[in-house]
Scaffold this active site. Structure first.
Site, PDB file in Angstrom:
ATOM      1  N   CYS A 116       0.929  -1.369   0.138  1.00  0.00           N
ATOM      2  CA  CYS A 116      -0.476  -0.177  -0.238  1.00  0.00           C
ATOM      3  C   CYS A 116       0.828   1.320   0.061  1.00  0.00           C
ATOM      4  O   CYS A 116       0.333   2.734  -0.982  1.00  0.00           O
ATOM      5  CB  CYS A 116      -1.360  -0.436   1.514  1.00  0.00           C
ATOM      6  SG  CYS A 116      -2.083  -1.285   0.744  1.00  0.00           S
ATOM      7  N   HIS A 262      -3.819   7.604   0.582  1.00  0.00           N
ATOM      8  CA  HIS A 262      -4.545   5.640   0.864  1.00  0.00           C
ATOM      9  C   HIS A 262      -5.337   6.071   1.336  1.00  0.00           C
ATOM     10  O   HIS A 262      -5.891   5.887   2.445  1.00  0.00           O
ATOM     11  CB  HIS A 262      -3.189   5.304   1.354  1.00  0.00           C
ATOM     12  CG  HIS A 262      -2.986   3.416   1.033  1.00  0.00           C
ATOM     13  ND1 HIS A 262      -3.716   3.219   0.248  1.00  0.00           N
ATOM     14  CD2 HIS A 262      -3.766   2.455   2.039  1.00  0.00           C
ATOM     15  CE1 HIS A 262      -3.786   1.023   0.170  1.00  0.00           C
ATOM     16  NE2 HIS A 262      -3.611   1.351   1.623  1.00  0.00           N
ATOM     17  N   ASN A 292     -10.442  -0.338  -1.673  1.00  0.00           N
ATOM     18  CA  ASN A 292      -8.746  -0.442  -1.766  1.00  0.00           C
ATOM     19  C   ASN A 292      -8.122  -0.977  -2.576  1.00  0.00           C
ATOM     20  O   ASN A 292      -7.866  -2.076  -3.118  1.00  0.00           O
ATOM     21  CB  ASN A 292      -7.714  -1.171  -0.546  1.00  0.00           C
ATOM     22  CG  ASN A 292      -6.629  -1.125  -0.236  1.00  0.00           C
ATOM     23  OD1 ASN A 292      -5.585  -0.846  -1.188  1.00  0.00           O
ATOM     24  ND2 ASN A 292      -6.126  -1.328   1.362  1.00  0.00           N
TER      25      ASN A 292
HETATM   26  N1  ACO Z   1     -19.112  -8.586   7.522  1.00  0.00           N
HETATM   27  C1  ACO Z   1     -19.758  -8.998   8.229  1.00  0.00           C
HETATM   28  N2  ACO Z   1     -18.790  -8.855   9.574  1.00  0.00           N
HETATM   29  C2  ACO Z   1     -18.015  -8.489   9.896  1.00  0.00           C
HETATM   30  C3  ACO Z   1     -17.176  -8.559   8.610  1.00  0.00           C
HETATM   31  C4  ACO Z   1     -17.842  -8.884   7.238  1.00  0.00           C
HETATM   32  N3  ACO Z   1     -17.323  -8.277   5.881  1.00  0.00           N
HETATM   33  N4  ACO Z   1     -15.675  -9.003   8.738  1.00  0.00           N
HETATM   34  C5  ACO Z   1     -15.488  -9.246  10.315  1.00  0.00           C
HETATM   35  N5  ACO Z   1     -16.760  -9.244  10.050  1.00  0.00           N
HETATM   36  C6  ACO Z   1     -17.366  -9.355  11.861  1.00  0.00           C
HETATM   37  C7  ACO Z   1     -16.071  -9.625  13.201  1.00  0.00           C
HETATM   38  O1  ACO Z   1     -16.196 -11.366  12.799  1.00  0.00           O
HETATM   39  C8  ACO Z   1     -16.410  -9.570  14.210  1.00  0.00           C
HETATM   40  O2  ACO Z   1     -17.626 -10.212  14.483  1.00  0.00           O
HETATM   41  P1  ACO Z   1     -17.450 -10.705  15.784  1.00  0.00           P
HETATM   42  O3  ACO Z   1     -17.256  -9.632  17.365  1.00  0.00           O
HETATM   43  O4  ACO Z   1     -18.989 -11.293  15.698  1.00  0.00           O
HETATM   44  O5  ACO Z   1     -16.435 -11.095  16.483  1.00  0.00           O
HETATM   45  C9  ACO Z   1     -17.240  -7.926  13.589  1.00  0.00           C
HETATM   46  O6  ACO Z   1     -17.868  -7.927  12.980  1.00  0.00           O
HETATM   47  C10 ACO Z   1     -16.289  -6.795  14.673  1.00  0.00           C
HETATM   48  O7  ACO Z   1     -15.632  -7.301  13.788  1.00  0.00           O
HETATM   49  P2  ACO Z   1     -13.613  -6.318  13.638  1.00  0.00           P
HETATM   50  O8  ACO Z   1     -12.692  -7.239  12.820  1.00  0.00           O
HETATM   51  O9  ACO Z   1     -13.631  -6.220  14.855  1.00  0.00           O
HETATM   52  O10 ACO Z   1     -13.722  -5.103  12.591  1.00  0.00           O
HETATM   53  P3  ACO Z   1     -13.716  -3.619  12.909  1.00  0.00           P
HETATM   54  O11 ACO Z   1     -14.520  -2.492  12.735  1.00  0.00           O
HETATM   55  O12 ACO Z   1     -12.200  -3.863  13.463  1.00  0.00           O
HETATM   56  O13 ACO Z   1     -13.182  -3.727  11.520  1.00  0.00           O
HETATM   57  C11 ACO Z   1     -11.892  -3.847   9.425  1.00  0.00           C
HETATM   58  C12 ACO Z   1     -12.560  -4.533  10.235  1.00  0.00           C
HETATM   59  C13 ACO Z   1     -12.218  -2.721   8.210  1.00  0.00           C
HETATM   60  C14 ACO Z   1     -10.397  -4.908   8.657  1.00  0.00           C
HETATM   61  C15 ACO Z   1     -11.114  -2.806  10.048  1.00  0.00           C
HETATM   62  O14 ACO Z   1     -10.737  -3.540  11.140  1.00  0.00           O
HETATM   63  C16 ACO Z   1     -10.086  -2.240   9.632  1.00  0.00           C
HETATM   64  O15 ACO Z   1      -9.868  -1.816   7.790  1.00  0.00           O
HETATM   65  N6  ACO Z   1      -8.906  -2.564   9.441  1.00  0.00           N
HETATM   66  C17 ACO Z   1      -7.769  -2.416   9.293  1.00  0.00           C
HETATM   67  C18 ACO Z   1      -7.743  -2.695   7.458  1.00  0.00           C
HETATM   68  C19 ACO Z   1      -6.330  -1.978   6.366  1.00  0.00           C
HETATM   69  O16 ACO Z   1      -5.737  -0.976   6.567  1.00  0.00           O
HETATM   70  N7  ACO Z   1      -5.474  -2.841   6.058  1.00  0.00           N
HETATM   71  C20 ACO Z   1      -4.734  -2.128   4.821  1.00  0.00           C
HETATM   72  C21 ACO Z   1      -4.430  -3.428   4.079  1.00  0.00           C
HETATM   73  S1  ACO Z   1      -3.603  -2.420   2.564  1.00  0.00           S
HETATM   74  C22 ACO Z   1      -1.893  -3.806   2.325  1.00  0.00           C
HETATM   75  O17 ACO Z   1      -0.926  -3.085   2.735  1.00  0.00           O
HETATM   76  C23 ACO Z   1      -1.673  -4.817   1.664  1.00  0.00           C
END
Ligand code: ACO
Length: 335
Positions: A116, A262, A292
């Protein structure tokens, strides 16, 4: 000819596939919902390739777009630098494949694997080459096809819903004056966090590289991500880096006319902007439409923001990114 004092962006281009995949489309493939995805990430839809082309095909279109805007032809390019975590083939890298498509033979071409934050690293490399006289016109490209490498299953839903396909490119060359162009960059890496966001294989430590009996139900070829760890470090890292890069060039964060971050998660960018005191009028986002696209988010966002007329001559632009490694940073450019 002596090396220029500053380098700048001479042309820009972007390419996203035509096929739109909505959150509801993904909800038909795994246990997720439009409401969850929008609330947690700000994403409404993303684009997926619908032909046999990989990230090089998108890169070629974006590159030709950037060359046209710069008023240059492929023969004018003396360095190609590419970023992609989804190259067309395992090796050689996308830069050689793109060079072949553009029918340029001879000049330097290489790849940077920084996910990223790749585009920030690539722009910094291009700036150094131009300012030291090592190259005149550098084609800088970020391109990704995620749709063929993510898993459409419940265990990967927190990753899969975030990513889309796309490409962006810029041509970096000598700035016509010393007031405009790249003013500073600030780049970081912290390998302690490799495990927070990675694709485990196929890799050289596995013997054989693709193990006997491997099936596509094995998680190790799909991205694995500790979302909350990435989220926290991304907010902290980008906020601090924007402060560092502005201060290093003798500015304050209040001087930024447009923040181009980003596009990993709208909530991350809103928290970065809040920490910096930057309001919506001084920030660009398009994650709602593309998700993304990793190395391609910044050049796609730049192309769109320019097209929307939100950037004017003399504006102070700040690019910032965070991604796997972890690697992160910022760049400051006077447009
Ligand atoms: N749909 C529905 N529910 C979901 C989904 C989904 N797609 N994904 C996770 N959940 C559920 C989880 O299982 C969890 O359920 P539980 O409470 O019963 O255990 C609940 O939703 C909350 O999950 P969290 O992971 O705590 O949710 P969060 O608010 O942290 O959001 C997310 C998750 C969107 C992935 C966030 O953490 C995020 O954006 N993190 C950064 C991601 C990022 O920047 N990535 C960069 C990648 S780029 C690169 O370098 C390749």
């Amino acid at each position: 000819m002596s090396a220029p004092e500053r380098s700048t962006i001479l042309g820009w281009g972007a390419c996203v596939p035509e096929t739109v995949v909505t959150n509801d489309d993904l909800a038909g493939l795994m246990d997720t919902s439009d409401e969850w995805i929008q609330k947690r990430s700000g994403i409404k839809e993303r684009r997926y390739v619908d032909n046999d082309d990989g990230s090089v095909g998108l890169a070629e279109t974006a590159s030709r777009d950037a060359l046209n805007r710069a008023g240059l032809s492929p023969a004018d390019i003396d360095l190609i630098v590419c970023g992609s975590l989804s190259p067309d083939i395992d090796f050689p890298g996308n830069s050689a494949l793109l060079q072949r498509r553009l029918a340029i033979s001879g000049p330097m071409a290489f790849d940077v694997r920084n996910q990223c934050s790749a585009f920030l690293y690539l722009m910094a490399i291009a700036d150094q080459y131009v300012r030291t006289g090592g190259a005149s016109n550098v084609l800088v490209v970020g391109s990704e096809v995620h749709s063929t490498g993510i898993e459409y299953a419940d265990r990967s839903r927190h990753v899969t819903v975030l990513f889309g396909d796309g490409a962006g490119a810029v041509v970096i060359g000598a700035s016509p004056d010393s007031d405009t162009g790249f003013l500073a960059s600030d780049l970081h890496s912290d390998g302690r966090y490799v495990g927070a966001l990675c694709v485990d294989g196929p890799g050289s430590r596995r013997k054989p590289r693709v193990p006997d009996g491997w099936t596509d139900t094995d998680i190790y070829t799909y991205p694995q991500m500790d979302g909350s760890t990435v989220f926290k470090h991304a907010v902290r890292g980008m906020t601090a880096s924007v402060e560092t890069v502005t201060a290093s060039a003798g500015f304050s964060k209040d001087d930024i006319d447009m923040l181009l971050p980003h596009q990993a998660n709208l909530r991350i960018n809103q928290l970065v902007a809040m920490g910096l005191g930057i309001d919506d009028a001084r920030m660009a986002n398009n994650i709602d439409r593309y998700g993304n696209t990793t190395a391609a988010t910044i050049p796609i966002l730049l192309a769109e923001t320019l097209e929307e007329g939100r950037i004017k001559k003399g504006d102070l632009l700040c690019f910032t990114a965070f991604g796997a490694g972890f690697t992160w940073g910022s760049a400051l450019l006077r447009w």
